[in-house]
Write an enzyme that holds these catalytic residues in place. Sequence first.
Site, PDB file in Angstrom:
ATOM      1  CE  LYS A  47      -9.671  -4.916  -8.341  1.00 31.56           C
ATOM      2  NZ  LYS A  47     -10.169  -3.539  -8.420  1.00 31.56           N
ATOM      3  CG  ASN A  56     -11.310  -5.680   2.697  1.00 33.89           C
ATOM      4  OD1 ASN A  56     -11.573  -5.351   1.549  1.00 33.89           O
ATOM      5  ND2 ASN A  56     -10.098  -5.587   3.206  1.00 33.89           N
ATOM      6  CB  CYS A 105      -6.902  -7.512   2.806  1.00 32.71           C
ATOM      7  SG  CYS A 105      -5.597  -6.316   2.506  1.00 32.71           S
ATOM      8  CB  VAL A 157      -0.956  -0.014   1.218  1.00 28.81           C
ATOM      9  CG1 VAL A 157      -1.602   1.345   1.426  1.00 28.81           C
ATOM     10  CG2 VAL A 157      -2.021  -1.071   1.002  1.00 28.81           C
TER      11      VAL A 157
HETATM   12  N1  LIG Z   1      -2.057  -5.253   0.577  1.00 32.34           N
HETATM   13  C1  LIG Z   1      -3.248  -4.837   0.223  1.00 32.34           C
HETATM   14  O1  LIG Z   1      -3.794  -5.258  -0.782  1.00 32.34           O
HETATM   15  C2  LIG Z   1      -3.979  -3.820   1.057  1.00 32.34           C
HETATM   16  C3  LIG Z   1      -5.091  -3.154   0.492  1.00 32.34           C
HETATM   17  C4  LIG Z   1      -5.755  -2.217   1.269  1.00 32.34           C
HETATM   18  C5  LIG Z   1      -5.353  -1.962   2.570  1.00 32.34           C
HETATM   19  N2  LIG Z   1      -4.285  -2.634   3.103  1.00 32.34           N
HETATM   20  C6  LIG Z   1      -3.871  -2.320   4.452  1.00 32.34           C
HETATM   21  O2  LIG Z   1      -2.745  -1.457   4.390  1.00 32.34           O
HETATM   22  C7  LIG Z   1      -1.837  -1.747   5.465  1.00 32.34           C
HETATM   23  C8  LIG Z   1      -0.469  -2.087   4.920  1.00 32.34           C
HETATM   24  O3  LIG Z   1      -0.596  -3.283   4.156  1.00 32.34           O
HETATM   25  P1  LIG Z   1       0.575  -3.781   3.194  1.00 32.34           P
HETATM   26  O4  LIG Z   1       0.053  -4.970   2.472  1.00 32.34           O
HETATM   27  O5  LIG Z   1       1.104  -2.641   2.432  1.00 32.34           O
HETATM   28  O6  LIG Z   1       1.656  -4.242   4.285  1.00 32.34           O
HETATM   29  P2  LIG Z   1       3.215  -4.601   4.054  1.00 32.34           P
HETATM   30  O7  LIG Z   1       3.533  -5.589   5.099  1.00 32.34           O
HETATM   31  O8  LIG Z   1       3.430  -4.948   2.618  1.00 32.34           O
HETATM   32  O9  LIG Z   1       3.966  -3.229   4.338  1.00 32.34           O
HETATM   33  C9  LIG Z   1       4.056  -2.621   5.587  1.00 32.34           C
HETATM   34  C10 LIG Z   1       5.432  -1.966   5.697  1.00 32.34           C
HETATM   35  O10 LIG Z   1       5.490  -1.145   6.846  1.00 32.34           O
HETATM   36  C11 LIG Z   1       6.815  -1.181   7.345  1.00 32.34           C
HETATM   37  N3  LIG Z   1       6.807  -0.661   8.718  1.00 32.34           N
HETATM   38  C12 LIG Z   1       6.377  -1.243   9.854  1.00 32.34           C
HETATM   39  N4  LIG Z   1       6.503  -0.421  10.899  1.00 32.34           N
HETATM   40  C13 LIG Z   1       7.028   0.731  10.424  1.00 32.34           C
HETATM   41  C14 LIG Z   1       7.371   1.983  11.030  1.00 32.34           C
HETATM   42  N5  LIG Z   1       7.159   2.225  12.328  1.00 32.34           N
HETATM   43  N6  LIG Z   1       7.899   2.945  10.252  1.00 32.34           N
HETATM   44  C15 LIG Z   1       8.085   2.727   8.932  1.00 32.34           C
HETATM   45  N7  LIG Z   1       7.761   1.574   8.318  1.00 32.34           N
HETATM   46  C16 LIG Z   1       7.237   0.583   9.056  1.00 32.34           C
HETATM   47  C17 LIG Z   1       7.191  -2.626   7.193  1.00 32.34           C
HETATM   48  O11 LIG Z   1       8.589  -2.826   7.211  1.00 32.34           O
HETATM   49  C18 LIG Z   1       6.580  -2.951   5.818  1.00 32.34           C
HETATM   50  O12 LIG Z   1       7.496  -2.739   4.768  1.00 32.34           O
HETATM   51  C19 LIG Z   1      -2.498  -2.851   6.276  1.00 32.34           C
HETATM   52  O13 LIG Z   1      -3.246  -2.290   7.312  1.00 32.34           O
HETATM   53  C20 LIG Z   1      -3.418  -3.496   5.271  1.00 32.34           C
HETATM   54  O14 LIG Z   1      -4.520  -4.126   5.871  1.00 32.34           O
HETATM   55  C21 LIG Z   1      -3.586  -3.544   2.362  1.00 32.34           C
END
Ligand SMILES: NC(=O)c1ccc[n+]([C@@H]2O[C@H](COP(=O)([O-])OP(=O)(O)OC[C@H]3O[C@@H](n4cnc5c(N)ncnc54)[C@H](O)[C@@H]3O)[C@@H](O)[C@H]2O)c1
Length: 440
Positions: free
Chosen positions: A157, A214, A266, A11
């Site tokens: 997505k 979701n 998710c 994201v």
């Molecule tokens: N992946 C999807 O399709 C999607 C879609 C919509 C919403 N979301 C939501 O978005 C959020 C992130 O999801 P994602 O899939 O991108 O996760 P991800 O695990 O791919 O990425 C999260 C990142 O945050 C970093 N991080 C953690 N703590 C940190 C901090 N204090 N400072 C800086 N960086 C830090 C991690 O190292 C990691 O790289 C979640 O809440 C998820 O539910 C995800």
Amino acid sequence: MKITVIGTGYVGLVTGACLSEMGNHVLCLDVDPAKIKILEDGGIPIHEPGLLEVVRRNVAAGRLEFTTDIERSVAHGTLQFIAVGTPPDEDGSADLQYVTAAARNIGRLMTDFKVVIDKSTVPVGTGDKVKAAIEGELARRDIQLDFAVCSNPEFLKEGAAVADFMRPDRVVVGAEDERAILLMKALYQPFVRNRDRLIITDIRSAEFIKYAANCMLATRISFMNEMSRLAEKVGADIEMVRVGIGSDPRIGTQFLYPGVGYGGSCFPKDVKALAMISAENGMPSKMLAAVEDVNEEQKMVLVNKVVAKYGDDLSDKTFAMWGLAFKPNTDDMREAPSRVIIGELLKRGAKVQAYDPVAKDEAARVMAGWEGLSYAESSMGALEGTDALLIVTEWKEFRTPDFDAIRDAVADKVVFDGRNLYEPALIRSFGVEYHSIGRG
Ligand SMILES: NC(=O)c1ccc[n+]([C@@H]2O[C@H](COP(=O)([O-])OP(=O)(O)OC[C@H]3O[C@@H](n4cnc5c(N)ncnc54)[C@H](O)[C@@H]3O)[C@@H](O)[C@H]2O)c1
């Protein structure tokens, strides 16, 4: 605008890249130096169609930068997006430690007005926690600085993330501060130019919208999966049922595909988290419990079909598997049903020879040391020396395969299709024994 994105995962990276594409100056922060190194070296740490081009273009233009330096990231953006992970805690509730850590860092280091925008999927009320975390740090520093908190849940997505971000169905902004609302409107205006798709709500409603969306989608999938099992019993074809109900505009055609259960980062965690929120509020959700139960059972559907054919001892069997990622066009293996299916087959003594167009490395990482699991370099290569083929992810390249070649390569001439990719009569006419989902 000057924007900081905290968390450079699926994201955060897509958000940062797409916001820079509109001319904003974006700094993406991550605590994982390996991710930042890949980005600084000109690559991207995930597979996401079209993303590399957007990243490269904006890095070259000087609008997109990456860092592990928290001080620099707090100083940079007036808008501070929090896009860190919110994985399930042991009890299923969302673990907010990364969100609050990011908020505390802002409070600890900020020196001027900030809009702190929560993009991670978070429980209702998290906006208050983010505000309290920042206020706590400011109080500790004994200074008063102005800031606003917003909720801006993300609906992209994986596999179509760039297109979704650039042309969103809607942008939800939960905000109560007038300046923050104006800034967010200005930020998203270029993405919603042809029609106003901006929905401004209070913070709690915005947080709720994401979970409700979701969970509704997961409910549709579990509903269809349950119906597919009934279709097998009563001798109906779930694919015809799908088309028959989907053509009703009140129902619509999307997310009605039966399969091997939903996965990914998710749906599983968000269904659990909303169930926990319901329970904590004294009204345990019967619907969400059922959605989850059906999904867990559905991951076993292909395995049950294999066992029905071969028995529980699979020690003399080798299965080809097409598809590992939880869905096509991504290498994301989080909660992928393939992991359950492979585990169950290996447990019964089978060997699995898997192929996925992009998720092989990620699969090898999350299933490291799984004895009996090997990987092939091509779909046809995966068939060599196997007894039957299982299809788990509906990648495009599996849609019109050479059925003669499948029949000749797979010893028992059997295909277990977890995605209903083929017309049963057609594939059977090639002499293949074909098992699919819900086509009694
Ligand atoms: N992946 C999807 O399709 C999607 C879609 C919509 C919403 N979301 C939501 O978005 C959020 C992130 O999801 P994602 O899939 O991108 O996760 P991800 O695990 O791919 O990425 C999260 C990142 O945050 C970093 N991080 C953690 N703590 C940190 C901090 N204090 N400072 C800086 N960086 C830090 C991690 O190292 C990691 O790289 C979640 O809440 C998820 O539910 C995800």
